[in-house]
Design a protein around this motif. Structure first.
Motif, mmCIF file in Angstrom:
data_model
loop_
_atom_site.group_PDB
_atom_site.id
_atom_site.type_symbol
_atom_site.label_atom_id
_atom_site.label_comp_id
_atom_site.label_asym_id
_atom_site.label_seq_id
_atom_site.Cartn_x
_atom_site.Cartn_y
_atom_site.Cartn_z
ATOM 1 N N PHE A 138 7.164 72.003 -16.795
ATOM 2 C CA PHE A 138 7.489 72.823 -17.967
ATOM 3 C C PHE A 138 7.311 72.024 -19.251
ATOM 4 C CE2 PHE A 138 10.289 74.574 -21.177
ATOM 5 C CZ PHE A 138 10.104 75.942 -21.058
ATOM 6 N N LEU A 139 7.848 70.800 -19.275
ATOM 7 C CA LEU A 139 7.794 69.980 -20.487
ATOM 8 C C LEU A 139 6.363 69.565 -20.829
ATOM 9 C CD1 LEU A 139 10.932 67.702 -19.988
ATOM 10 C CD2 LEU A 139 10.708 69.709 -21.472
ATOM 11 N N LEU A 140 5.575 69.200 -19.809
ATOM 12 C CA LEU A 140 4.195 68.803 -20.059
ATOM 13 C C LEU A 140 3.367 69.964 -20.609
ATOM 14 C CD1 LEU A 140 3.346 66.529 -16.989
ATOM 15 C CD2 LEU A 140 3.659 65.824 -19.358
ATOM 16 N N ILE A 141 3.550 71.138 -20.005
ATOM 17 C CA ILE A 141 2.826 72.322 -20.476
ATOM 18 C C ILE A 141 3.252 72.667 -21.897
ATOM 19 C CG2 ILE A 141 2.461 74.786 -20.140
ATOM 20 C CD1 ILE A 141 1.030 73.200 -18.079
ATOM 21 N N ILE A 247 -2.381 70.663 -14.880
ATOM 22 C CA ILE A 247 -1.094 69.977 -14.747
ATOM 23 C C ILE A 247 -0.368 70.386 -13.470
ATOM 24 C CG2 ILE A 247 1.219 69.725 -15.744
ATOM 25 C CD1 ILE A 247 -0.066 69.783 -18.492
ATOM 26 N N SER A 248 -0.266 71.686 -13.213
ATOM 27 C CA SER A 248 0.448 72.141 -12.012
ATOM 28 C C SER A 248 -0.307 71.754 -10.749
ATOM 29 C CB SER A 248 0.667 73.657 -12.058
ATOM 30 O OG SER A 248 -0.566 74.347 -12.112
ATOM 31 N N GLY A 249 -1.644 71.803 -10.789
ATOM 32 C CA GLY A 249 -2.431 71.398 -9.626
ATOM 33 C C GLY A 249 -2.273 69.926 -9.311
ATOM 34 N N THR A 250 -2.243 69.097 -10.336
ATOM 35 C CA THR A 250 -2.090 67.654 -10.136
ATOM 36 C C THR A 250 -0.717 67.327 -9.549
ATOM 37 O OG1 THR A 250 -3.603 67.166 -11.967
ATOM 38 C CG2 THR A 250 -2.098 65.411 -11.284
ATOM 39 N N ILE A 260 5.631 65.899 0.437
ATOM 40 C CA ILE A 260 6.706 66.737 -0.091
ATOM 41 C C ILE A 260 6.279 68.196 -0.113
ATOM 42 C CG2 ILE A 260 8.162 67.208 -2.102
ATOM 43 C CD1 ILE A 260 7.664 64.287 -2.952
ATOM 44 N N PRO A 261 6.944 69.073 0.657
ATOM 45 C CA PRO A 261 6.652 70.507 0.547
ATOM 46 C C PRO A 261 7.118 71.010 -0.814
ATOM 47 C CG PRO A 261 8.523 70.138 2.010
ATOM 48 C CD PRO A 261 7.985 68.790 1.653
ATOM 49 N N GLN A 262 6.184 71.322 -1.669
ATOM 50 C CA GLN A 262 6.456 71.561 -3.077
ATOM 51 C C GLN A 262 6.555 73.051 -3.401
ATOM 52 O OE1 GLN A 262 7.116 69.174 -5.000
ATOM 53 N NE2 GLN A 262 6.626 69.628 -7.116
ATOM 54 N N PRO A 263 7.521 73.454 -4.248
ATOM 55 C CA PRO A 263 7.595 74.860 -4.683
ATOM 56 C C PRO A 263 6.535 75.133 -5.744
ATOM 57 C CG PRO A 263 9.333 73.610 -5.742
ATOM 58 C CD PRO A 263 8.627 72.658 -4.813
ATOM 59 N N ALA A 264 5.264 75.111 -5.330
ATOM 60 C CA ALA A 264 4.147 75.188 -6.275
ATOM 61 C C ALA A 264 4.155 76.489 -7.062
ATOM 62 C CB ALA A 264 2.831 75.032 -5.516
ATOM 63 N N VAL A 265 4.544 77.589 -6.420
ATOM 64 C CA VAL A 265 4.571 78.878 -7.112
ATOM 65 C C VAL A 265 5.567 78.840 -8.267
ATOM 66 C CG1 VAL A 265 5.201 81.304 -6.859
ATOM 67 C CG2 VAL A 265 3.792 80.202 -5.127
ATOM 68 N N MET A 270 6.746 78.676 -13.920
ATOM 69 C CA MET A 270 7.491 78.056 -15.010
ATOM 70 C C MET A 270 6.551 77.573 -16.106
ATOM 71 S SD MET A 270 10.735 78.239 -14.765
ATOM 72 C CE MET A 270 11.211 76.979 -15.939
ATOM 73 N N ALA A 271 5.371 77.122 -15.705
ATOM 74 C CA ALA A 271 4.385 76.708 -16.704
ATOM 75 C C ALA A 271 3.976 77.891 -17.576
ATOM 76 C CB ALA A 271 3.160 76.118 -16.007
#
Length: 317
Positions: A138-141, A247-250, A260-265, A270-271
């Motif tokens: 969120f902050l990076l975006i 950013i989210s893909g990286t 780490i199973p990541q909550p990518a969605v 959030m982005a």
């Protein structure tokens, strides 16, 4: 693989694929950079590639990192797949992008709670990673978008290089979207493969190939999450789409390398909320009924999934 288990696992994979398609391709489709039809075709190929090349570590975490693999027999596998599938299916019907990783981890943890064998150290580590990566995303975006908008002397070079060349910018958003799809495959396909491997139904490599293909077909099943992400939260421009995808893909791909199973969605959505906060203001974005509905679903869905998994484990195991 037993036909009943295969059908159940396929239903889970298709539901995951639909939700992940919304997260990875919403910006490209929502901004008009690529047609939905072409996006679906490319989605299948890159999901499989991401799963096969980078999905083994996450599959390992889900097969034995949260609860001992010896606890996941046929009955436990049916409970895990059924509950996780129901969780995602409900979110898809509600047109809410839902995290496959949260649903899977919650379902596995419910079975572990029944046996009183959960690696709380691993769960705590995952929670820290999930919250941290979501906030960082969120902050990076937000920071990147604030730098770009509005046009001024400091950032005018970006407009000269990209914004004033629409064809060039269109290709950028397509390529970063496909990069995001690849990262989704590396992290989300293992959500269905991990439990199958733990139960001894398939080995990791074959599972990632097979379930990756079925996962990709989910793009053709549900369209509600795509519309929610790409249209109803905030309309996306080509430049903001590129920022979000990269950013989210990286972040997701890095999580896959670390197992780490990541909550990518959730990270991806959030982005988009970060963009909405800049374009419409935080107050308007957060007062949107869809925003409240999405956050409520994210909070309550894993709790219900965990409780239902525990209840069914107590009933059948």
């Amino acid at each position: 693989m037993d036909i009943g288990i295969f059908i159940l696992a396929s239903f889970f994979a298709v539901n995951m694929g639909s939700s992940s398609f919304a997260a990875s391709m919403a910006t490209a489709c929502g901004s008009g950079a690529i047609s939905v039809r072409n996006a679906k075709i490319l989605y299948i190929f890159l999901i499989v590639a991401g799963a096969v090349l980078f999905g083994s570590e996450v599959s390992h975490t889900l097969s034995k990192g949260i609860i001992p693999s010896s606890l996941i027999d046929v009955k436990a596998l049916v409970v895990i797949l059924s509950v996780a599938s129901l969780s995602l299916f409900t979110a898809n019907i509600m047109h809410i992008p839902q995290s496959t990783s949260l649903s899977t981890v919650a379902a596995i943890s419910g079975v572990g709670a029944f046996y009183s064998q959960i690696s709380f150290a691993k769960i705590n580590f995952l929670l820290i990673c999930w919250v941290g990566s979501t906030v960082i995303s969120f902050l990076l975006i937000y920071a990147a978008t604030r730098y770009i908008y509005p046009p001024r002397k400091l950032n005018f070079w970006i407009y000269e290089c990209l914004v004033n060349h629409k064809d060039r910018l269109t290709w950028f958003v397509i390529l970063t979207s496909l990069y995001n799809v690849f990262s989704q495959g590396s992290n989300n396909v293992p959500n269905v493969v991990g439990p199958l491997v733990a139960a001894g139904f398939i080995d990791t490599d074959k599972g990632l190939w097979l379930m990756g293909l079925i996962f990709g077909l989910g793009a053709f099943v549900f369209t509600g999450p795509m519309k929610t992400t790409s249209e109803r939260i905030v309309p996306l421009g080509l430049l903001t789409a590129t920022i979000i995808n990269f950013i989210s893909g990286t972040i997701t791909l890095l999580a896959s390398k670390l197992g780490i199973p990541q909550p990518a969605v959730i990270i991806y959505t959030m982005a988009i909320y970060a963009i909405g906060s800049i374009k419409n203001g935080p107050a308007i974005t957060m007062s949107n009924p869809l925003t409240r509905k999405t956050f409520f679903t994210w909070c309550i869905n894993p709790v219900i999934t965990f409780g239902l998994s525990y209840f069914l484990a107590k009933l059948f195991l």
